[in-house]
Design a protein around this motif. Structure first.
Motif, PDB file in Angstrom:
ATOM      1  N   LYS A   1       0.838  -1.202   0.000  1.00  0.00           N
ATOM      2  CA  LYS A   1       0.000   0.000   0.000  1.00  0.00           C
ATOM      3  C   LYS A   1       0.869   1.247   0.000  1.00  0.00           C
ATOM      4  O   LYS A   1       0.632   2.184  -0.759  1.00  0.00           O
ATOM      5  CB  LYS A   1      -0.906   0.009   1.239  1.00  0.00           C
ATOM      6  CG  LYS A   1      -2.027  -1.013   1.164  1.00  0.00           C
ATOM      7  CD  LYS A   1      -2.927  -0.899   2.370  1.00  0.00           C
ATOM      8  CE  LYS A   1      -3.997  -1.971   2.295  1.00  0.00           C
ATOM      9  NZ  LYS A   1      -4.869  -1.975   3.443  1.00  0.00           N
ATOM     10  N   VAL A   2       1.880   1.248   0.870  1.00  0.00           N
ATOM     11  CA  VAL A   2       2.760   2.420   0.961  1.00  0.00           C
ATOM     12  C   VAL A   2       3.472   2.636  -0.375  1.00  0.00           C
ATOM     13  O   VAL A   2       3.553   3.764  -0.869  1.00  0.00           O
ATOM     14  CB  VAL A   2       3.764   2.251   2.123  1.00  0.00           C
ATOM     15  CG1 VAL A   2       4.804   3.355   2.093  1.00  0.00           C
ATOM     16  CG2 VAL A   2       3.035   2.261   3.457  1.00  0.00           C
ATOM     17  N   ALA A   3       3.933   1.549  -0.971  1.00  0.00           N
ATOM     18  CA  ALA A   3       4.644   1.678  -2.250  1.00  0.00           C
ATOM     19  C   ALA A   3       3.731   2.272  -3.323  1.00  0.00           C
ATOM     20  O   ALA A   3       4.138   3.161  -4.081  1.00  0.00           O
ATOM     21  CB  ALA A   3       5.166   0.317  -2.688  1.00  0.00           C
ATOM     22  N   ALA A   4       2.473   1.795  -3.362  1.00  0.00           N
ATOM     23  CA  ALA A   4       1.538   2.301  -4.377  1.00  0.00           C
ATOM     24  C   ALA A   4       1.242   3.780  -4.149  1.00  0.00           C
ATOM     25  O   ALA A   4       1.206   4.574  -5.096  1.00  0.00           O
ATOM     26  CB  ALA A   4       0.247   1.487  -4.341  1.00  0.00           C
ATOM     27  N   LEU A   5       1.041   4.147  -2.883  1.00  0.00           N
ATOM     28  CA  LEU A   5       0.749   5.555  -2.570  1.00  0.00           C
ATOM     29  C   LEU A   5       1.953   6.444  -2.899  1.00  0.00           C
ATOM     30  O   LEU A   5       1.804   7.518  -3.483  1.00  0.00           O
ATOM     31  CB  LEU A   5       0.404   5.692  -1.087  1.00  0.00           C
ATOM     32  CG  LEU A   5      -1.017   5.296  -0.678  1.00  0.00           C
ATOM     33  CD1 LEU A   5      -1.095   5.039   0.821  1.00  0.00           C
ATOM     34  CD2 LEU A   5      -2.011   6.391  -1.062  1.00  0.00           C
ATOM     35  N   THR A   6       3.131   5.985  -2.517  1.00  0.00           N
ATOM     36  CA  THR A   6       4.334   6.772  -2.782  1.00  0.00           C
ATOM     37  C   THR A   6       4.493   7.013  -4.280  1.00  0.00           C
ATOM     38  O   THR A   6       4.711   8.146  -4.721  1.00  0.00           O
ATOM     39  CB  THR A   6       5.583   6.038  -2.232  1.00  0.00           C
ATOM     40  OG1 THR A   6       5.348   5.717  -0.865  1.00  0.00           O
ATOM     41  CG2 THR A   6       6.823   6.909  -2.337  1.00  0.00           C
ATOM     42  N   ALA A   7       4.336   5.944  -5.049  1.00  0.00           N
ATOM     43  CA  ALA A   7       4.472   6.079  -6.501  1.00  0.00           C
ATOM     44  C   ALA A   7       3.426   7.060  -7.032  1.00  0.00           C
ATOM     45  O   ALA A   7       3.719   7.874  -7.912  1.00  0.00           O
ATOM     46  CB  ALA A   7       4.302   4.710  -7.163  1.00  0.00           C
ATOM     47  N   TYR A   8       2.229   7.002  -6.480  1.00  0.00           N
ATOM     48  CA  TYR A   8       1.186   7.929  -6.927  1.00  0.00           C
ATOM     49  C   TYR A   8       1.593   9.378  -6.643  1.00  0.00           C
ATOM     50  O   TYR A   8       1.529  10.234  -7.523  1.00  0.00           O
ATOM     51  CB  TYR A   8      -0.151   7.599  -6.255  1.00  0.00           C
ATOM     52  CG  TYR A   8      -1.250   8.562  -6.648  1.00  0.00           C
ATOM     53  CD1 TYR A   8      -1.974   8.376  -7.831  1.00  0.00           C
ATOM     54  CD2 TYR A   8      -1.538   9.690  -5.878  1.00  0.00           C
ATOM     55  CE1 TYR A   8      -2.940   9.275  -8.227  1.00  0.00           C
ATOM     56  CE2 TYR A   8      -2.512  10.588  -6.259  1.00  0.00           C
ATOM     57  CZ  TYR A   8      -3.218  10.380  -7.433  1.00  0.00           C
ATOM     58  OH  TYR A   8      -4.181  11.268  -7.823  1.00  0.00           O
ATOM     59  N   PHE A   9       2.010   9.640  -5.415  1.00  0.00           N
ATOM     60  CA  PHE A   9       2.361  11.021  -5.047  1.00  0.00           C
ATOM     61  C   PHE A   9       3.552  11.537  -5.856  1.00  0.00           C
ATOM     62  O   PHE A   9       3.681  12.728  -6.101  1.00  0.00           O
ATOM     63  CB  PHE A   9       2.670  11.122  -3.543  1.00  0.00           C
ATOM     64  CG  PHE A   9       1.458  10.962  -2.674  1.00  0.00           C
ATOM     65  CD1 PHE A   9       0.286  11.671  -2.947  1.00  0.00           C
ATOM     66  CD2 PHE A   9       1.460  10.091  -1.589  1.00  0.00           C
ATOM     67  CE1 PHE A   9      -0.842  11.524  -2.153  1.00  0.00           C
ATOM     68  CE2 PHE A   9       0.344   9.940  -0.788  1.00  0.00           C
ATOM     69  CZ  PHE A   9      -0.813  10.652  -1.074  1.00  0.00           C
ATOM     70  N   GLN A  10       4.425  10.615  -6.263  1.00  0.00           N
ATOM     71  CA  GLN A  10       5.582  11.045  -7.047  1.00  0.00           C
ATOM     72  C   GLN A  10       5.227  11.368  -8.490  1.00  0.00           C
ATOM     73  O   GLN A  10       5.859  12.203  -9.117  1.00  0.00           O
ATOM     74  CB  GLN A  10       6.666   9.958  -7.015  1.00  0.00           C
ATOM     75  CG  GLN A  10       7.445   9.988  -5.717  1.00  0.00           C
ATOM     76  CD  GLN A  10       8.302   8.744  -5.536  1.00  0.00           C
ATOM     77  OE1 GLN A  10       8.046   7.715  -6.156  1.00  0.00           O
ATOM     78  NE2 GLN A  10       9.310   8.843  -4.683  1.00  0.00           N
ATOM     79  N   THR A  11       4.210  10.692  -9.012  1.00  0.00           N
ATOM     80  CA  THR A  11       3.947  10.836 -10.449  1.00  0.00           C
ATOM     81  C   THR A  11       2.712  11.671 -10.774  1.00  0.00           C
ATOM     82  O   THR A  11       2.612  12.211 -11.867  1.00  0.00           O
ATOM     83  CB  THR A  11       3.774   9.452 -11.106  1.00  0.00           C
ATOM     84  OG1 THR A  11       2.756   8.752 -10.387  1.00  0.00           O
ATOM     85  CG2 THR A  11       5.055   8.656 -11.063  1.00  0.00           C
TER      86      THR A  11
END
Lengths: 528, 340
Positions: free
Chosen positions: A20-30
């Motif tokens: 979940k954290v990885a998906a959210l992080t990737a979202y906020f970055q892109t």
């Protein structure tokens, strides 16, 4: 919208925190910053105000699917979620590129002012052009209540990774009443101006219910013991001669408690206190029921203020002399709090210091807990003397040890289908007590049974239905359950004349026949 | 004069669906003298009857599941008569060897569907509509919220999930029922991505079906199989292995589960698999409706699933529909929600 829907679908399809954290992080970055800001808002339960009612959505959905309304409603009851039901029922029939998340929300906000026909046209257009998951997310934005197993803490952790700002600092920046329509991603998260943060509260630290085996492992002298006051948790901020009061739900409630305004002058600037709002009259703490008369009101009459005056029972200090002191130990913060009280407390102020107790034996702590009702608390708080003031519900340093609940034996009279993972099982129950030879409804309860017991009760309900009212079934009075609750108060809105707090099922009394269930008179004897 | 009431061609009794004229039961849930069986799933094919008549491809399945009993196999469309009642099997498209059972007596025709789907799955003989007067239909997914995507798109999702896992050396644990679902998944897996391993229960049923269906190669996981052997490859197993010690021995793996119930978010979250695939061996809402229309029937009897709602809808649409209680309850949402 595509990207955000994709994110929700990933978050929804795993129960592994790391993923979940990885998906959210990737979202906020892109994601574009406007979208990222709205994602932060939605995941912290901020949403545009609702432009249409759920009734309108149901009618339009039934119409566009050409289903008889009763079948639409039954489908809804079985799926358990309106946004999902509509997402499943309406097939995608056009496929234009959906708007971005920020554009879509801007359209939803603009929609509120439109006539009904325009609202309907817009929503039908979106329903038909979005795919199933996008349609679900769109509906969730309309209706609110994004429950996707992502806590604010988790979201903050991912955001922290994406923008490389420390998690606690970010949690602080995301607190309070910010409005995604009036700020930007940069202004809120990256480079906030100090003057915008004047009213900013700190994240509340939350306690856990005591773990089993706690007493065997822990030394009582390492713990600071307080009563757990039965009021409303609040954070009081005094900065630049202004006072702000925040509820635990991050709602600004300053105006609801005008009697606290005197503290803006009485306390020094740069003071933030954590405590409990309580009714306090004639040197006596009021009940939660008294406080409730104040909580719901937006404006408070002088009469009500006089009848139910409110104080802050302070038990922690988060900012002292303008400095964030949360990292200091419990004992050190307590010393600062006591210094503040020595300097500034006066008997007339609506402010009290929650007493701290120390014990060397757990038996003595247990005896103190027995005093809870007399002292008008709901049990005890145990705080590790060496612990900092944490963020959110972190386990280990703050524990609550509540008083044993009150209990009563009641008869199952109605059952309703559950929601979410309990869809299609009868899991929500109504209970009744005897009044002469009648059974009078007194409470609804949802939790407390094991999955196996739920299955048994479900079978009973299906086989012993007397009458159906949509998703609700009236059942033959036969099963008796012991219901626990925290407190009770007289009520004119309840048929039974009594309102109970946090009712839940303690156990199934297989050993009792319905004639042995308690009466309403038994319940009223428990009134304070 | 009292008119003698004619009993129905098929009746719902305590032991199962009964044809009094022929003295046989269809998919009985208790032991009987003569049972006609629609397909091999445990709630339809039960142990304890003296004589079983079923479609010929279902015979080896029953042998594997129930042991050596008295079986008689018939080809699709090949009629046989018992005491003047004409019976025949017709493809139900549910799993290999699954049939609708046609029953005809003195010009009156009933069809009992067992379980069925109208989508083609690549391993079962595709569903064929059969004209009848009375149609006894399952309706496991008899709600309009169930609308299956084309199976090819689901198999594509599964293969791309596997390829993605494979790229990070993560093993893919793909779960589905041992009879039917597992082989349907297997049939459409892309062996160019990696090797396909199987759990014992899956392998056993796959071996039975290999007698007449072509599948990609599989390798049974044994005590000797190491984590290294299966790394990045795919493991096919029944849903019960989820969270078991058997699954833990697979090393780092992602879980996938294929079922019609995965259309529901609540069911997906309860299952808590990494990836849920909506793939069912039952007809969806439109599938049920199109099947009923194609029979040209007047009467519909709904058996397992959302029976009451579905019957009410059919009545409004002009059919003479009613529900009957059966004990075919293997794949319900309740089973999906509360499982011991």
């Amino acid at each position: 919208m595509k990207r955000f829907a994709q994110l929700i679908s990933v978050l929804d399809s795993t129960n592994k925190t790391n993923k979940k954290v990885a998906a959210l992080t990737a979202y906020f970055q892109t994601a574009p910053k406007e979208d990222a800001l709205w994602a932060v808002a939605l995941l912290s339960h901020r949403r545009p105000s609702r432009p249409v009612t759920t009734t309108q959505m149901r009618e339009w959905a039934a119409e566009v699917t050409a289903l008889p309304p009763w079948l639409f409603e039954e489908s809804y009851h079985i799926v358990g979620d309106l946004a999902e039901t509509i997402a499943l029922l309406i097939p995608q029939s056009t496929s234009e590129d959906p708007p971005s998340l920020a554009e879509c929300i801007a359209e939803i906000i603009a929609l509120k002012q439109q006539p009904e026909a325009a609202k309907k046209a817009y929503i039908l257009k979106q329903w038909q052009q979005l795919n199933t998951i996008e349609r679900f997310v769109f509906n969730k934005i309309l209706t609110g209540g994004f429950r996707i197993g992502v806590s604010q803490k988790l979201m903050t952790r991912a955001l922290s990774k994406a923008v490389a700002i420390e998690e606690n600092l970010l949690a602080h920046r995301l607190m309070g009443a910010w409005d995604p329509q009036k700020t930007t991603f940069d202004a809120l998260i990256i480079t906030p101006k100090p003057e915008d943060q004047l009213s900013q509260p700190y994240p509340f630290f939350l306690a856990h219910a005591l773990d089993e085996g706690f007493f065997e492992q822990e030394d009582p002298t390492a713990w600071s013991i307080e009563h757990k006051w039965d009021g409303m948790r609040a954070q009081l901020i005094v900065r630049k001669d202004q006072l702000f009061l925040w509820s635990r739900g991050e709602e600004l409630i300053t105006d609801k408690f005008p009697e606290l305004q005197v503290l803006a002058k009485a306390l020094p600037n740069g003071t933030v206190l954590d405590g409990e709002l309580l009714v306090y009259k004639d040197h006596q703490i009021g009940t939660f029921n008294d406080l409730q008369k104040r909580i719901g009101r937006k404006t408070v009459s002088a009469k009500l203020q006089a009848e139910q005056p409110v104080i802050l029972m302070a038990y922690d200090i988060l900012e002292y002399n303008g400095e964030d002191v949360r990292a200091q130990t419990q004992n050190a913060r307590r010393a600062l709090l006591e210094t503040l009280f020595q300097k500034y407390q006066q008997p007339a102020l609506p402010l009290r210091l929650s007493p701290v107790l120390f014990f060397d034996r757990w038996e003595a702590v247990a005896a103190e807990r027995e005093q809870a009702e007399v002292k008008r608390s709901e049990g005890l708080m145990l705080k590790n003397v060496k612990a900092p003031y944490g963020v959110g519900r972190k386990k280990g340093n703050w524990w609550k040890w509540k008083s044993d609940p009150k209990t009563i034996d009641a008869v199952l009279t109605y059952a309703m289908r559950g929601h979410g993972r309990r869809t299609n099982l009868y899991t929500d129950y109504t209970f009744a007590l005897w009044e002469e030879d009648q059974l009078v409804t007194f409470a609804k309860a949802y939790s407390g049974l094991t999955d196996a017991e739920i299955k048994q009760v479900d079978r009973f309900v299906k086989q012993n239905t007397l009458e159906r009212f949509g998703p609700v079934r009236q059942v033959k009075p036969e099963l008796v359950f012991e219901i626990a609750f925290e407190g009770l108060a007289p009520s004119t809105r309840h048929k039974s004349g009594v309102a109970v707090r946090f009712p839940r099922i303690l156990r199934w009394r297989h050993d009792k026949k319905i004639s042995a269930a308690n009466s309403l008179a038994d319940l009223k004897k428990l009134l304070p | 004069m009292k008119k003698k009431r004619k009993s129905a061609l098929l009746e719902f009794t305590a032991k199962g669906i009964y044809c009094a004229q022929a003295k046989v039961y269809l998919d009985p849930w208790r032991g009987v003298d003569k049972a006609i069986i629609s397909h091999g799933h445990a709630d339809h094919a039960r142990w304890g009857s003296k004589h079983y008549i079923t479609q010929e491809h279902n015979v080896p399945i029953l042998q594997a599941r129930l042991g050596d009993l008295h079986y008689e196999g018939k080809a699709y469309g090949d009629p046989f008569t018992i005491n003047g009642v004409k019976f025949s099997f017709h493809p139900a498209g549910h799993v290999p060897g699954s049939s609708q059972i046609r029953v005809e007596y003195k010009g009156e025709v009933w069809v009992f569907t067992g379980d069925y789907k109208v989508q083609e799955d690549g391993i079962s003989t595709p569903f064929e509509p059969v004209r009848c007067h009375t149609f006894i239909t399952e309706c496991t997914f008899g709600l309009p919220v169930f609308q299956w995507a084309p199976p090819a798109s689901v198999h594509e999702q599964i293969n791309s999930w596997w390829a993605k896992n494979s790229a990070t050396k993560t093993t893919s644990l793909l779960m589905g029922y041992s009879l039917g679902k597992a082989q349907r998944l297997l049939k459409h897996l892309d062996p160019s991505i990696g090797k396909i391993f199987t759990h014992g229960a899956t392998e056993k049923m796959t071996q039975v079906l290999r007698q007449y269906i072509d599948f990609p190669a599989t390798e049974l996981i044994t005590r000797e199989t190491t984590k290294k052997d299966i790394e990045g490859h795919l493991v096919l197993a029944p849903p019960a292995v989820m969270g078991s010690s058997w699954a833990k021995k697979l090393g780092q793996h992602a879980t996938g589960y294929a079922s019609g119930w995965m259309a529901f978010r609540g069911a997906r979250r309860r299952r808590a698999v990494d990836k849920a695939f909506v793939l069912s061996d039952h007809a969806d809402w439109q599938g049920l409706l199109s099947a009923i229309k194609a029979t040209g029937c007047e009467n519909v009897i709904t058996t397992h699933g959302y029976t009451e709602l579905f019957a009410q809808y059919l009545n409004e649409q002009g059919w003479n529909a009613r529900t009957e209680k059966t004990q075919y309850e293997a794949e319900t949402l309740e089973a999906e929600v509360v499982e011991s």
